[in-house]
Motif scaffolding. Structure first.
Motif, PDB file in Angstrom:
ATOM      1  N   LEU A   1       0.840  -1.204   0.000  1.00 52.75           N
ATOM      2  CA  LEU A   1       0.000   0.000   0.000  1.00 52.75           C
ATOM      3  C   LEU A   1       0.872   1.250   0.000  1.00 52.75           C
ATOM      4  O   LEU A   1       0.601   2.205  -0.733  1.00 52.75           O
ATOM      5  CB  LEU A   1      -0.931   0.015   1.206  1.00 52.75           C
ATOM      6  N   LEU A   2       1.916   1.238   0.822  1.00 56.08           N
ATOM      7  CA  LEU A   2       2.827   2.393   0.874  1.00 56.08           C
ATOM      8  C   LEU A   2       3.500   2.622  -0.476  1.00 56.08           C
ATOM      9  O   LEU A   2       3.594   3.758  -0.954  1.00 56.08           O
ATOM     10  CB  LEU A   2       3.882   2.186   1.963  1.00 56.08           C
ATOM     11  N   GLU A   3       3.945   1.536  -1.108  1.00 59.71           N
ATOM     12  CA  GLU A   3       4.593   1.662  -2.413  1.00 59.71           C
ATOM     13  C   GLU A   3       3.610   2.165  -3.465  1.00 59.71           C
ATOM     14  O   GLU A   3       3.977   2.966  -4.330  1.00 59.71           O
ATOM     15  CB  GLU A   3       5.195   0.322  -2.827  1.00 59.71           C
ATOM     16  N   ARG A   4       2.384   1.715  -3.388  1.00 60.55           N
ATOM     17  CA  ARG A   4       1.376   2.174  -4.354  1.00 60.55           C
ATOM     18  C   ARG A   4       1.127   3.671  -4.198  1.00 60.55           C
ATOM     19  O   ARG A   4       1.074   4.411  -5.178  1.00 60.55           O
ATOM     20  CB  ARG A   4       0.071   1.417  -4.166  1.00 60.55           C
ATOM     21  N   VAL A   5       0.940   4.124  -2.955  1.00 61.71           N
ATOM     22  CA  VAL A   5       0.695   5.544  -2.725  1.00 61.71           C
ATOM     23  C   VAL A   5       1.907   6.362  -3.137  1.00 61.71           C
ATOM     24  O   VAL A   5       1.768   7.424  -3.738  1.00 61.71           O
ATOM     25  CB  VAL A   5       0.311   5.797  -1.243  1.00 61.71           C
TER      26      VAL A   5
ATOM     27  N   ASP B 153       1.691   6.622  -6.824  1.00 65.22           N
ATOM     28  CA  ASP B 153       0.610   7.527  -7.214  1.00 65.22           C
ATOM     29  C   ASP B 153       1.008   8.981  -6.995  1.00 65.22           C
ATOM     30  O   ASP B 153       0.737   9.838  -7.835  1.00 65.22           O
ATOM     31  CB  ASP B 153      -0.664   7.216  -6.436  1.00 65.22           C
ATOM     32  N   LEU B 154       1.654   9.259  -5.872  1.00 63.89           N
ATOM     33  CA  LEU B 154       2.109  10.629  -5.604  1.00 63.89           C
ATOM     34  C   LEU B 154       3.183  11.050  -6.605  1.00 63.89           C
ATOM     35  O   LEU B 154       3.159  12.171  -7.120  1.00 63.89           O
ATOM     36  CB  LEU B 154       2.621  10.753  -4.167  1.00 63.89           C
ATOM     37  N   SER B 155       4.115  10.150  -6.881  1.00 67.05           N
ATOM     38  CA  SER B 155       5.172  10.462  -7.842  1.00 67.05           C
ATOM     39  C   SER B 155       4.603  10.743  -9.226  1.00 67.05           C
ATOM     40  O   SER B 155       5.093  11.621  -9.938  1.00 67.05           O
ATOM     41  CB  SER B 155       6.180   9.311  -7.930  1.00 67.05           C
ATOM     42  N   ALA B 156       3.563  10.013  -9.603  1.00 69.88           N
ATOM     43  CA  ALA B 156       2.918  10.235 -10.903  1.00 69.88           C
ATOM     44  C   ALA B 156       2.297  11.624 -10.980  1.00 69.88           C
ATOM     45  O   ALA B 156       2.085  12.154 -12.058  1.00 69.88           O
ATOM     46  CB  ALA B 156       1.853   9.176 -11.157  1.00 69.88           C
ATOM     47  N   ASN B 157       2.017  12.214  -9.818  1.00 68.96           N
ATOM     48  CA  ASN B 157       1.444  13.556  -9.753  1.00 68.96           C
ATOM     49  C   ASN B 157       2.475  14.584  -9.294  1.00 68.96           C
ATOM     50  O   ASN B 157       2.115  15.632  -8.752  1.00 68.96           O
ATOM     51  CB  ASN B 157       0.234  13.555  -8.808  1.00 68.96           C
TER      52      ASN B 157
ATOM     53  N   VAL C 172       4.786   7.153   8.388  1.00 71.20           N
ATOM     54  CA  VAL C 172       4.374   8.012   9.506  1.00 71.20           C
ATOM     55  C   VAL C 172       2.921   8.447   9.315  1.00 71.20           C
ATOM     56  O   VAL C 172       2.127   8.419  10.253  1.00 71.20           O
ATOM     57  CB  VAL C 172       5.310   9.233   9.643  1.00 71.20           C
ATOM     58  N   ALA C 173       2.567   8.835   8.096  1.00 71.93           N
ATOM     59  CA  ALA C 173       1.188   9.245   7.813  1.00 71.93           C
ATOM     60  C   ALA C 173       0.234   8.084   8.024  1.00 71.93           C
ATOM     61  O   ALA C 173      -0.857   8.245   8.570  1.00 71.93           O
ATOM     62  CB  ALA C 173       1.076   9.766   6.384  1.00 71.93           C
ATOM     63  N   MET C 174       0.640   6.901   7.616  1.00 73.70           N
ATOM     64  CA  MET C 174      -0.205   5.719   7.752  1.00 73.70           C
ATOM     65  C   MET C 174      -0.438   5.371   9.221  1.00 73.70           C
ATOM     66  O   MET C 174      -1.503   4.907   9.595  1.00 73.70           O
ATOM     67  CB  MET C 174       0.425   4.532   7.032  1.00 73.70           C
ATOM     68  N   LEU C 175       0.554   5.631  10.040  1.00 68.48           N
ATOM     69  CA  LEU C 175       0.446   5.318  11.464  1.00 68.48           C
ATOM     70  C   LEU C 175      -0.238   6.428  12.246  1.00 68.48           C
ATOM     71  O   LEU C 175      -0.268   6.412  13.459  1.00 68.48           O
ATOM     72  CB  LEU C 175       1.825   5.023  12.046  1.00 68.48           C
ATOM     73  N   GLY C 176      -0.752   7.423  11.528  1.00 60.48           N
ATOM     74  CA  GLY C 176      -1.491   8.488  12.196  1.00 60.48           C
ATOM     75  C   GLY C 176      -0.713   9.765  12.352  1.00 60.48           C
ATOM     76  O   GLY C 176      -1.063  10.593  13.186  1.00 60.48           O
TER      77      GLY C 176
ATOM     78  N   ALA D 282       4.628  14.612  -6.840  1.00 64.86           N
ATOM     79  CA  ALA D 282       4.752  14.822  -5.399  1.00 64.86           C
ATOM     80  C   ALA D 282       5.532  13.649  -4.824  1.00 64.86           C
ATOM     81  O   ALA D 282       5.002  12.551  -4.703  1.00 64.86           O
ATOM     82  CB  ALA D 282       3.369  14.913  -4.755  1.00 64.86           C
ATOM     83  N   ASP D 283       6.802  13.883  -4.542  1.00 65.32           N
ATOM     84  CA  ASP D 283       7.656  12.798  -4.073  1.00 65.32           C
ATOM     85  C   ASP D 283       7.752  12.789  -2.551  1.00 65.32           C
ATOM     86  O   ASP D 283       8.080  13.795  -1.928  1.00 65.32           O
ATOM     87  CB  ASP D 283       9.057  12.915  -4.680  1.00 65.32           C
ATOM     88  N   PHE D 284       7.454  11.629  -1.975  1.00 63.43           N
ATOM     89  CA  PHE D 284       7.561  11.417  -0.541  1.00 63.43           C
ATOM     90  C   PHE D 284       8.257  10.087  -0.319  1.00 63.43           C
ATOM     91  O   PHE D 284       8.053   9.137  -1.077  1.00 63.43           O
ATOM     92  CB  PHE D 284       6.177  11.379   0.125  1.00 63.43           C
ATOM     93  N   SER D 285       9.070  10.016   0.724  1.00 63.55           N
ATOM     94  CA  SER D 285       9.750   8.767   1.045  1.00 63.55           C
ATOM     95  C   SER D 285       8.760   7.786   1.658  1.00 63.55           C
ATOM     96  O   SER D 285       7.704   8.177   2.167  1.00 63.55           O
ATOM     97  CB  SER D 285      10.893   9.029   2.030  1.00 63.55           C
ATOM     98  N   LEU D 286       9.136   6.513   1.626  1.00 64.04           N
ATOM     99  CA  LEU D 286       8.291   5.502   2.251  1.00 64.04           C
ATOM    100  C   LEU D 286       8.175   5.766   3.750  1.00 64.04           C
ATOM    101  O   LEU D 286       7.132   5.513   4.343  1.00 64.04           O
ATOM    102  CB  LEU D 286       8.847   4.099   2.003  1.00 64.04           C
TER     103      LEU D 286
END
Length: 119
Positions: A69-73, A76-80, A91-95, A82-86
């Motif tokens: 799920l993290l890799e997919r997001v 998806d962000l990179s395709a738009n 951290v976002a996924m954990l709240g 917006a680059d974020f590290s896993l």
């Protein structure tokens, strides 16, 4: 004596079911938090966030791991653009909603979300 054993067995089964339900709800909340983070970064609306969360939750229900799920997001962000590290996404996924609130949206508010089909 047999009745006592059967009652304990039913109680253990019930505890197992409750535990599984709690684990599922926790993973579902994590997927929702991840979707909210990603969509907020792209400046999209709440309806898009709910739809994206449904896609992630569906993937989770069909066996996708948290890492996939993290890799997919991330894809998806990179395709738009917006680059974020896993790790940031984890951290976002954990709240880690404070991280999401501190950063401004990356793209224009009308930008469509391009979803990868990696899952």
């Amino acid at each position: 004596m047999l009745r006592s054993f059967e009652e304990r067995e039913r109680a253990e089964e019930l505890l197992f079911v409750i535990g599984e339900k709690q684990r599922f709800l926790s993973r579902r909340a994590s997927a929702q938090a991840l979707a909210d983070f990603a969509v907020r970064k792209l400046g999209c609306d709440d309806q898009t966030s709910r739809a994206y969360a449904e896609v992630l939750i569906d993937a989770m229900v069909h066996g996708a791991s948290d890492e996939s799920l993290l890799e997919r997001v991330q894809a998806d962000l990179s395709a738009n653009l917006a680059d974020f590290s896993l790790e940031e996404l984890r951290v976002a996924m954990l709240g880690g909603s404070d991280l999401a609130r501190r950063s401004a949206p990356v793209g224009p508010s009308h930008s469509p979300v391009h979803s990868s089909s990696r899952l």
